[in-house]
Scaffold this motif. Structure first.
Motif, PDB file in Angstrom:
ATOM      1  N   ALA A 123      18.706   8.151  -6.604  1.00  0.00           N
ATOM      2  CA  ALA A 123      18.927   7.203  -7.699  1.00  0.00           C
ATOM      3  C   ALA A 123      17.791   6.203  -7.889  1.00  0.00           C
ATOM      4  O   ALA A 123      17.465   5.841  -9.014  1.00  0.00           O
ATOM      5  CB  ALA A 123      20.235   6.461  -7.473  1.00  0.00           C
ATOM      6  N   ILE A 124      17.218   5.719  -6.787  1.00  0.00           N
ATOM      7  CA  ILE A 124      16.124   4.745  -6.901  1.00  0.00           C
ATOM      8  C   ILE A 124      15.025   5.104  -5.900  1.00  0.00           C
ATOM      9  O   ILE A 124      15.249   5.883  -4.963  1.00  0.00           O
ATOM     10  CB  ILE A 124      16.588   3.280  -6.691  1.00  0.00           C
ATOM     11  N   SER A 125      13.861   4.508  -6.086  1.00  0.00           N
ATOM     12  CA  SER A 125      12.704   4.775  -5.228  1.00  0.00           C
ATOM     13  C   SER A 125      12.494   3.601  -4.269  1.00  0.00           C
ATOM     14  O   SER A 125      12.492   2.447  -4.682  1.00  0.00           O
ATOM     15  CB  SER A 125      11.472   4.971  -6.114  1.00  0.00           C
ATOM     16  N   VAL A 126      12.305   3.917  -2.979  1.00  0.00           N
ATOM     17  CA  VAL A 126      12.138   2.900  -1.946  1.00  0.00           C
ATOM     18  C   VAL A 126      10.830   3.159  -1.198  1.00  0.00           C
ATOM     19  O   VAL A 126      10.486   4.308  -0.905  1.00  0.00           O
ATOM     20  CB  VAL A 126      13.340   2.927  -0.968  1.00  0.00           C
ATOM     21  N   ILE A 127      10.107   2.086  -0.902  1.00  0.00           N
ATOM     22  CA  ILE A 127       8.878   2.180  -0.119  1.00  0.00           C
ATOM     23  C   ILE A 127       9.242   2.057   1.349  1.00  0.00           C
ATOM     24  O   ILE A 127       9.894   1.095   1.763  1.00  0.00           O
ATOM     25  CB  ILE A 127       7.886   1.079  -0.536  1.00  0.00           C
ATOM     26  N   ARG A 128       8.817   3.042   2.123  1.00  0.00           N
ATOM     27  CA  ARG A 128       9.142   3.016   3.560  1.00  0.00           C
ATOM     28  C   ARG A 128       7.851   3.151   4.372  1.00  0.00           C
ATOM     29  O   ARG A 128       6.796   3.510   3.862  1.00  0.00           O
ATOM     30  CB  ARG A 128      10.103   4.146   3.913  1.00  0.00           C
ATOM     31  N   SER A 129       7.972   2.900   5.661  1.00  0.00           N
ATOM     32  CA  SER A 129       6.861   3.124   6.570  1.00  0.00           C
ATOM     33  C   SER A 129       6.641   4.631   6.696  1.00  0.00           C
ATOM     34  O   SER A 129       7.569   5.411   6.486  1.00  0.00           O
ATOM     35  CB  SER A 129       7.191   2.521   7.928  1.00  0.00           C
ATOM     36  N   LYS A 130       5.428   5.026   7.050  1.00  0.00           N
ATOM     37  CA  LYS A 130       5.184   6.447   7.280  1.00  0.00           C
ATOM     38  C   LYS A 130       6.109   6.919   8.390  1.00  0.00           C
ATOM     39  O   LYS A 130       6.180   6.284   9.442  1.00  0.00           O
ATOM     40  CB  LYS A 130       3.729   6.681   7.711  1.00  0.00           C
ATOM     41  N   PRO A 131       6.846   8.033   8.162  1.00  0.00           N
ATOM     42  CA  PRO A 131       7.730   8.489   9.241  1.00  0.00           C
ATOM     43  C   PRO A 131       6.902   8.913  10.453  1.00  0.00           C
ATOM     44  O   PRO A 131       5.823   9.485  10.304  1.00  0.00           O
ATOM     45  CB  PRO A 131       8.459   9.692   8.627  1.00  0.00           C
ATOM     46  N   THR A 132       7.405   8.588  11.631  1.00  0.00           N
ATOM     47  CA  THR A 132       6.695   8.972  12.851  1.00  0.00           C
ATOM     48  C   THR A 132       6.902  10.460  13.089  1.00  0.00           C
ATOM     49  O   THR A 132       7.899  11.033  12.694  1.00  0.00           O
ATOM     50  CB  THR A 132       7.223   8.180  14.059  1.00  0.00           C
ATOM     51  N   HIS A 177       0.806  -1.225   0.000  1.00  0.00           N
ATOM     52  CA  HIS A 177       0.000   0.000   0.000  1.00  0.00           C
ATOM     53  C   HIS A 177       0.839   1.276   0.000  1.00  0.00           C
ATOM     54  O   HIS A 177       0.291   2.372  -0.037  1.00  0.00           O
ATOM     55  CB  HIS A 177      -0.984  -0.032   1.170  1.00  0.00           C
ATOM     56  N   ALA A 178       2.153   1.110   0.027  1.00  0.00           N
ATOM     57  CA  ALA A 178       3.094   2.224  -0.188  1.00  0.00           C
ATOM     58  C   ALA A 178       2.647   3.516   0.472  1.00  0.00           C
ATOM     59  O   ALA A 178       2.354   4.486  -0.214  1.00  0.00           O
ATOM     60  CB  ALA A 178       3.291   2.443  -1.687  1.00  0.00           C
ATOM     61  N   PRO A 179       2.584   3.553   1.811  1.00  0.00           N
ATOM     62  CA  PRO A 179       2.191   4.806   2.446  1.00  0.00           C
ATOM     63  C   PRO A 179       3.165   5.941   2.139  1.00  0.00           C
ATOM     64  O   PRO A 179       2.814   7.095   2.177  1.00  0.00           O
ATOM     65  CB  PRO A 179       2.192   4.470   3.939  1.00  0.00           C
ATOM     66  N   ASN A 180       4.379   5.573   1.789  1.00  0.00           N
ATOM     67  CA  ASN A 180       5.397   6.592   1.580  1.00  0.00           C
ATOM     68  C   ASN A 180       6.507   6.039   0.699  1.00  0.00           C
ATOM     69  O   ASN A 180       7.066   4.994   1.001  1.00  0.00           O
ATOM     70  CB  ASN A 180       5.986   6.978   2.950  1.00  0.00           C
ATOM     71  N   THR A 181       6.810   6.706  -0.398  1.00  0.00           N
ATOM     72  CA  THR A 181       7.989   6.326  -1.177  1.00  0.00           C
ATOM     73  C   THR A 181       8.994   7.461  -1.112  1.00  0.00           C
ATOM     74  O   THR A 181       8.619   8.630  -0.982  1.00  0.00           O
ATOM     75  CB  THR A 181       7.653   6.023  -2.654  1.00  0.00           C
ATOM     76  N   VAL A 182      10.249   7.113  -1.175  1.00  0.00           N
ATOM     77  CA  VAL A 182      11.312   8.105  -1.048  1.00  0.00           C
ATOM     78  C   VAL A 182      12.398   7.805  -2.075  1.00  0.00           C
ATOM     79  O   VAL A 182      12.688   6.626  -2.345  1.00  0.00           O
ATOM     80  CB  VAL A 182      11.868   8.103   0.407  1.00  0.00           C
ATOM     81  N   GLN A 183      12.940   8.838  -2.665  1.00  0.00           N
ATOM     82  CA  GLN A 183      14.061   8.680  -3.590  1.00  0.00           C
ATOM     83  C   GLN A 183      15.349   8.634  -2.770  1.00  0.00           C
ATOM     84  O   GLN A 183      15.630   9.584  -2.028  1.00  0.00           O
ATOM     85  CB  GLN A 183      14.150   9.876  -4.543  1.00  0.00           C
ATOM     86  N   ILE A 184      16.093   7.549  -2.886  1.00  0.00           N
ATOM     87  CA  ILE A 184      17.301   7.432  -2.066  1.00  0.00           C
ATOM     88  C   ILE A 184      18.573   7.532  -2.915  1.00  0.00           C
ATOM     89  O   ILE A 184      18.588   7.174  -4.091  1.00  0.00           O
ATOM     90  CB  ILE A 184      17.317   6.134  -1.233  1.00  0.00           C
TER      91      ILE A 184
END
Length: 314
Positions: free
Chosen positions: A304-313, A123-130
């Motif tokens: 460089a790439i996109s990573v799915i992370r948990s919603k930051p607290t 459900h990808a609550p948050n994606t980030v470019q790392i």
């Protein structure tokens, strides 16, 4: 929902990967979620699986069931395609941790519970470019860290150790790194090195390790670079130097909490282009995997790439 690829390392965590895959597969089938899965059978295969899933099957999301080594390989495949075909990330990476250290998962707030991690991945609550660390000497990228010296030796010994399998069975895999640290600490001989960060050279007598970090954690939750960020466009470098073995003992027992930063043997640098030369070849690790030996040249690749992370607290 966008198309999903899954890369499974069934051997990760001494078979934990296979058990978790069984649980995840049942959930996906019961909930009629379509996916395409590929299982690894040998080292390096996750890179090709990632390329195949994106190129031939056009997946937009890859879920990795494995440890930091599997993430390392899959990220390398995504980067290779992105590097040659596109100016924007073409596929997001998610992880369901199943390895020994799981530092990547920890950095992005991914829980150890497989179904909880799956919900975040789906459900990808948050994606980030790392950012990525490009080890030019072997043309590989790292998502977590690249290190030379003491940590290169620790990675090698841990990956070869019989106690790693035993402790993984007991869900105590992180302890295997600590045991290896103590083993290497007893006999390791420091050497002189030269560190160049963005054109500025520093001579490092009695260097134990030099690690270039993209996230705070390595070696199973050691907070080696507490302020390292994968989104700031800079690589953090930590160097540990000491003539005396005993002077470093406090570092061994404070580094897990990231409280070693004030120790006089520890110094930090930040930059985008880093090279490490040593008076004798030292082992190199990239994301905990053997990656040749020094000299080492690293270039930071921003966003460089996109990573799915948990919603930051908050």
């Amino acid at each position: 929902m966008e198309s999903i690829g899954i890369i499974v390392n069934p051997l990760s965590g001494n078979g934990r990967g296979a058990n978790i895959w069984g649980e995840i597969q049942s959930y996906l089938q019961e909930n009629r979620i379509s996916y395409l899965a590929k299982l690894t059978t040998h080292a390096g295969e996750a890179t090709q699986h990632a390329i195949t899933l994106i190129q031939e099957h056009h997946v937009q999301r890859i879920i990795i069931i494995g440890g930091d080594g599997t993430v390392h390989e899959a990220a390398g495949g995504v980067w290779q395609l992105h590097n040659s075909h596109s100016s924007s990330p073409i596929c997001s990476l998610a992880v369901i941790p199943a390895g020994t250290g799981n530092d990547f998962a920890k950095a992005y707030g991914i829980p150890n519970h497989p179904l909880e991690a799956l919900q975040i991945a789906l459900h990808a609550p948050n994606t980030v470019q790392i950012d990525l660390l490009h080890a030019i000497h072997i043309n590989q990228v790292a998502v977590n860290s690249i290190g030379a010296g003491f940590d290169g030796m620790v990675a090698k010994i841990t990956n070869e150790a019989s106690y790693k399998k035993f402790l993984n069975r007991l869900r105590l895999g992180k302890l295997s790194y600590f045991i290896s640290i103590l083993r290497v600490f007893a006999t390791y001989q420091p050497s002189t090195a030269w560190l160049e960060v963005d054109g500025s050279v520093t001579k490092l007598p009695n260097m134990w390790l030099a690690a270039v970090a993209n996230i705070p954690f390595y070696g199973g939750s050691i907070q080696i670079c507490p302020t390292a960020s994968p989104t700031d466009g800079m690589a953090d470098v930590v160097v540990i130097q000491s003539k005396s073995r005993f002077r470093l003992l406090p570092v061994l027992f404070t580094v897990y909490q990231g409280k070693h930063t004030q120790h006089p043997a520890v110094s930090f640098y930040k930059g985008k282009s880093i090279s490490i030369r040593t008076e004798k070849p030292l082992l190199v690790q990239a994301d905990g995997e053997f990656a040749g030996s020094t000299p080492l040249q690293i270039a930071l690749i921003p966003a460089a790439i996109s990573v799915i992370r948990s919603k930051p607290t908050a």
